[in-house]
Design a protein around this motif. Structure first.
Motif, PDB file in Angstrom:
ATOM      1  N   SER A  43       0.797  -1.223   0.000  1.00 40.28           N
ATOM      2  CA  SER A  43       0.000   0.000   0.000  1.00 40.28           C
ATOM      3  C   SER A  43       0.832   1.276   0.000  1.00 40.28           C
ATOM      4  CB  SER A  43      -0.924   0.014   1.216  1.00 40.28           C
ATOM      5  OG  SER A  43      -0.165  -0.056   2.381  1.00 40.28           O
ATOM      6  N   TRP A  53      -1.122  11.991  -5.780  1.00 40.19           N
ATOM      7  CA  TRP A  53      -1.538  10.630  -5.428  1.00 40.19           C
ATOM      8  C   TRP A  53      -3.062  10.604  -5.331  1.00 40.19           C
ATOM      9  CZ3 TRP A  53      -0.140   5.861  -5.481  1.00 40.19           C
ATOM     10  CH2 TRP A  53      -0.750   4.904  -4.646  1.00 40.19           C
ATOM     11  N   GLU A  55      -6.610   8.693  -4.368  1.00 37.59           N
ATOM     12  CA  GLU A  55      -7.271   7.629  -3.599  1.00 37.59           C
ATOM     13  C   GLU A  55      -8.769   7.877  -3.649  1.00 37.59           C
ATOM     14  OE1 GLU A  55      -5.974   7.397   0.434  1.00 37.59           O
ATOM     15  OE2 GLU A  55      -4.050   6.487  -0.108  1.00 37.59           O
ATOM     16  N   GLU A  66     -12.908  10.475  -6.200  1.00 38.20           N
ATOM     17  CA  GLU A  66     -11.437  10.493  -6.128  1.00 38.20           C
ATOM     18  C   GLU A  66     -10.949  11.673  -5.306  1.00 38.20           C
ATOM     19  OE1 GLU A  66      -9.700  10.420  -9.986  1.00 38.20           O
ATOM     20  OE2 GLU A  66     -10.013   8.265 -10.215  1.00 38.20           O
TER      21      GLU A  66
END
Ligand code: SF4
Length: 976
Positions: A43, A53, A55, A66
């Motif tokens: 992870s 980044w 997630e 997102e």
């Protein structure tokens, strides 16, 4: 009480799962995480994607939303382990949404304990202090008014300047709890010319430090657990303690490999549950057991004979104690056998209550470990008992016998597994000695005699004009807190008290200024700790400053990005120093000026940029390879591994270039006239004196070779401490067993030992009351009591008991459990946080509201516990716990160990069922009695004024923070 010697199926399964994960990762053509962690955690976001980044937002589930983050490293500030954190900065709001581990950090390797991610709670705590406050009534009245930073700085700077001008340097004191950066504030104080550093160390680790220091001139162990065959812990080190997270993960790796774990702990701690051998000795008898193990090795010739011959200072021992025998190793071996012959397993069993057969089984295990024996003691027995420092000395005796020192799987001295970077400015040592921190009664104390401050001021030994407490809460953390309240509320003793703190605490209530300081994601620090056989540096940084700098902004003051007006100490000290010496005429300002633009204020980009560029080997090259400056590299990754596999530095041959006009003593100490090479990493070791002809010590001669040796006067491992002997402690000059102040022989009828020093794994000493996740997990500290004792007292779990100490009592709930040794009670020290009723709004998630009453005695009476409340955080309406535990430390008098200076925490107490007049949380104390106890312990000391062998205050080679000049070491003529 030894657990079966069995394999742990859960660890094996875990290992298999990791192997399977690795295989499947590699089958996909991907590699393990290539960063400093060198372990696979699928992870971890790859560092190449830390700018953007993505997630999914868990809170939006089941919708697929997102979230885009910039990942910015920093270092956790919630204990001394300094693990790496990665802040997830939301690219839309530019606020931190969460903290996870930093896989680029060589110590913590992407892993954290619960307290690391809980940094987020502290950042968003609705009760945190957001702007500077000045008291608007009597001290402790709870009345505050906002004050500007400028006004506070000018007032404080003016006081300090006046004190310096009037020669009252010793009235300025900085008292630190959780240090940030090694050496930063020491240099600030040195620039001011004051010996004003005070620490929390003698409520923490002075005991263990003294034991290790006496052996090797370095005061901490750095066990290489990962490569050990046998791991011996005198602590609950898998769950708490010094560097426990970096160590715990390496202990677990070793166990998965088949290493054996031995744990000494009076409680069935989480650590003890993982042990192959758990022993629960009567507290304070640990050294007797360790000497029995040593005796087993000695009597059966199971020690490393050559190692002892080459590296111990046995010649000094023979000369001092056996003048009639030839100074030969064979004579020493005969002596060694004689010295420890009385420490049989039967003797240890009689002292400790642990069966002799169990101890023998442990000794056998130790004997088979050879040089792969890693051992660790920091607090625990070392900090609980009179003579606890000898526990560390006896534990290290096992390493010294087996040669398991700086070997793979052995125990390293800390200074070789730690890297100290050189700063841009280094002011000279102060030319004063402050007896309020270093009183003459404790010439060998490892660190300042912090706990004694209220008593020394009450005796009229001095006063404080300007007193900083910095992330330090002595009213709550120290023993004898009511004496601290008496000191802090007496303006004739403390002129101005400034609390530098990120959160309200029991000491800040009695301040004149409360100045809000940043948390781990809101401040700069650099640090390096001995987590394994390597050297690394970690960089704590204000993550929003780093994030906005990445986006191209220029930020020069951390207040621009922190919440409210929260600042950071490093910029604060620079600004304060400029205001103390605005025109530079006092010679202070020069140490806080830019080198790039002389005459202007030093900024932290330049401060750290210079350090990373000029004093961290390999970092400029690593940065250049990525087309970054060293500062940009550290702001991006948060850590740098300077070196791995340091090895046994004491065995290194001294190079020819360092040998000039060499003189070698009969005992093999080698002195040279060659100057010491400029090395950046020289902190953390002692400084043995040179010879009478001006040469410096450079090494030791062993079988015709000159090797580095240890930074002790003899250059060898000091089995016999000439220093201890010559300063009045001849009887303790060897590793020995000192009976604790709570030894059964010292208890009065009806008394039992109280163990008050164990930590809860998810709490921080004094700063986790503002972490709602942690508070929900752990919010009380019942008294552990064995069923056999509970039956005798007719007490069940949840019943109230009154615990009586030498100076008062507290009322607490009982927890009846077989997880504690019979005849001993224990109580975690994390709990019982409180706020006076006049300050009821200050901190609400884990504090009780109390009334403080003073007549002949002090009484702390609880008015209410925790409960739900309205705030900007909806979760505070959901607080379901009411209990916040009981503040026991108030009822502990000071117990300064006469050698190490360590506060001996364990208490001899009487436990009774609570009476009708007792209420939960009551604390009653007579501070007159606490002063009497202080006086009685002072009678045990050997003051430098009577026992100094050379007219100095302290052995010069002993470590000391903010070491003054040589001249300041001399005792005043009238005191000799
Ligand atoms: S062990 Fe936990 S509290 Fe300590 S530095 Fe690491 S993450 Fe933070």
């Amino acid at each position: 009480m030894s657990s079966p010697d069995s394999k742990r199926p859960d660890l094996e399964k875990l290992n298999q799962r990791v192997k399977a994960a690795r295989a499947s990762t590699e089958a996909r053509g991907e590699t393990f995480y290539p960063g400093a962690s060198r372990i696979h955690l699928a992870s971890f976001p790859p560092k190449e994607r830390w700018d953007d980044w993505v997630e999914l937002d868990s809170k939006a589930w089941p919708r697929r939303v997102e979230k885009r983050y910039m990942l910015v490293p920093t270092t956790c500030f919630n204990c001394e382990s300094a693990c790496g954190l990665l802040a997830y900065v939301d690219r839309d709001s530019m606020q931190v949404r969460k903290f996870e581990g930093n896989p680029e950090h060589p110590g913590s390797r992407g892993r954290n304990c619960a307290k690391g991610p809980a940094t987020l709670n502290q950042v968003t705590d609705p009760d945190r202090i957001l702007r500077p406050l000045k008291r608007a009534g009597e001290r402790g009245s709870g009345k505050w008014e906002p004050v500007s930073w400028d006004e506070a700085l000018d007032d404080i700077a003016g006081r300090i300047r006046t004190a310096l001008e009037e020669g009252r340097h010793n009235e300025i004191m900085y008292h630190v709890g959780r240090p940030g950066e090694d050496g930063y504030t020491e240099r600030v104080l040195a620039a001011w010319g004051v010996d004003g550093h005070n620490s929390h160390t003698n409520i923490c680790s002075s005991g263990a430090r003294a034991g290790y220091h006496a052996w090797m001139g370095m005061d901490r162990p750095s066990p290489d657990h990962a490569n050990a065959d046998v791991i011996l812990l005198i602590s609950a080190h898998l769950e708490s303690g010094h560097y426990f997270n970096p160590h715990a993960q390496r202990i677990v790796e070793a166990k998965a490999r088949g290493a054996k774990l031995i744990v000494f702990d009076v409680r069935l701690s989480n650590t003890a549950t993982h042990a192959d051998h758990w022993v629960a000795p009567y507290p304070g008898t640990e050294a007797a057991i360790l000497l029995a193990i040593a005796n087993y090795l000695i009597q059966n010739d199971l020690y490393d004979r050559e190692y002892v011959r080459k590296l111990w200072n046995w010649r000094e021992y023979l000369e001092a104690r056996c003048p009639d025998v030839p100074v030969e190793f064979e004579s020493f071996e005969t002596e060694l056998k004689r010295l420890y012959a009385e420490f049989t397993f039967e003797h240890a069993a009689a002292e400790s209550g642990v069966e002799a057969a169990t101890l023998e089984a442990i000794a056998e295990l130790v004997s088979k470990a050879g040089s792969r024996l890693s051992t660790h003691n920091w607090r625990s027995a070392g900090s609980g008992n009179l003579g606890g420092w000898q526990v560390a000395r006896c534990l290290f005796l096992l390493n010294a016998l087996t040669g398991a020192i700086a070997t793979p799987g052995g125990t390293y001295p800390n200074a070789w597994n730690k890297f100290i970077a050189k700063p841009i400015h280094s002011p000279p040592h102060p030319d004063r000695w402050n007896e309020l921190s270093w009183p003459p009664e404790f010439p060998l104390s490892l660190h300042e005699m912090s706990i004694l401050l209220p008593h020394l001021l009450a005796e009229g030994r001095g006063r404080l004009d300007t007193y900083f407490t910095r992330v330090y809460n002595p009213v709550w953390t120290n023993p004898d807190g009511f004496s601290w309240i008496e000191m802090l509320t007496d303006e004739s003793q403390v002129g101005c008290h400034i609390a530098l703190t990120p959160t309200w605490n029991e000491t800040a209530y009695f301040a004149d200024y409360v100045l809000p300081m940043g948390l781990g994601s809101e401040r700069h620090d650099i640090h390096s700790y001995e987590t394994h056989d390597a050297q690394w540096i970690g960089f704590r940084q204000p993550v929003l400053r780093a994030a906005r700098t990445r986006l191209g902004e220029t930020i020069t003051d951390t207040r621009e990005v922190n919440p409210g007006e929260v600042w950071e100490e490093n910029e604060f000290w620079i600004e304060l120093s400029w205001r103390i010496d605005p025109d530079g005429s006092r010679g202070i300002r020069q140490y806080f000026e830019s080198k790039q633009e002389p005459g202007t204020k030093l900024g932290l980009d330049e401060f750290y940029g210079w350090m990373f560029e000029n004093s961290v080997p390999g970092l400029p090259e690593a940065a250049k390879a990525e087309d970054r400056t060293p500062l940009e590299y550290m702001r991006r990754y948060g850590a740098f591994e300077v070196q791995t596999k340091i090895g046994a530095k004491y065995l290194e041959e001294v190079p020819e270039a360092e040998l000039d006009d060499v003189r070698t003593t009969e005992n093999g100490r080698v002195y040279t006239r060659a100057p010491k090479p400029e090395t950046a990493n020289k902190c953390g070791t002692a400084a043995p004196d040179g010879d009478s002809e001006g040469r410096r010590p450079v090494g030791i001669e062993v079988d015709g070779n000159i090797i580095r040796g240890f930074p002790t006067p003899s250059g060898r491992l000091e089995f016999y401490s000439h220093t201890l002997a010559s300063w009045g402690w001849e009887q303790y000059a060897l590793p020995c067993y000192i009976k604790s102040h709570i030894h059964p022989e010292s208890l009065e009828p009806g008394q039992v030992p109280l163990i008050p020093i164990f930590r809860l794994p998810v709490q921080i000493h004094t700063r986790s009351a503002n972490s709602k996740w942690l508070d929900e997990i752990a919010h009380t500290n019942p008294m552990w009591i064995h069923p056999s004792d509970a039956r005798r007292l007719d007490v069940a779990t949840g019943d109230l008991v009154r615990v009586e100490t030498e100076i008062g009592h507290f009322v607490i709930k009982a927890w009846v459990t077989q997880g504690i040794r019979p005849g001993v009670v224990a109580c975690s020290h994390h709990m019982g946080r409180w706020k006076p009723k006049q300050q009821a709004e200050s901190q609400r998630q884990l504090t009780g509201t109390v009334e403080l009453k003073k007549s002949d005695e002090w009484k702390l009476e609880r008015l209410s516990g925790a409960g739900p409340y309205e705030s900007s955080d909806d979760d505070t309406r959901r607080i379901w716990w009411r209990d916040v535990g009981v503040h026991q430390n108030l009822t502990h008098p000071v117990h300064p160990d006469p050698v190490s200076g360590m506060h001996c925490w364990h208490q001899a107490v009487r436990v009774k069922r609570a009476g009708p007049s007792d209420s939960y949380g009551d604390v009653v104390v007579d501070t007159k009695k606490s002063h009497e106890v202080f006086l009685s312990w002072m009678k045990r000391t050997m003051a430098a004024t009577q026992h100094s062998p050379d007219g100095t205050r302290r052995p010069h080679w002993f470590m000391r923070p903010l070491r003054p000049t040589r001249e300041a070491y001399k005792l005043p003529t009238e005191a000799r």
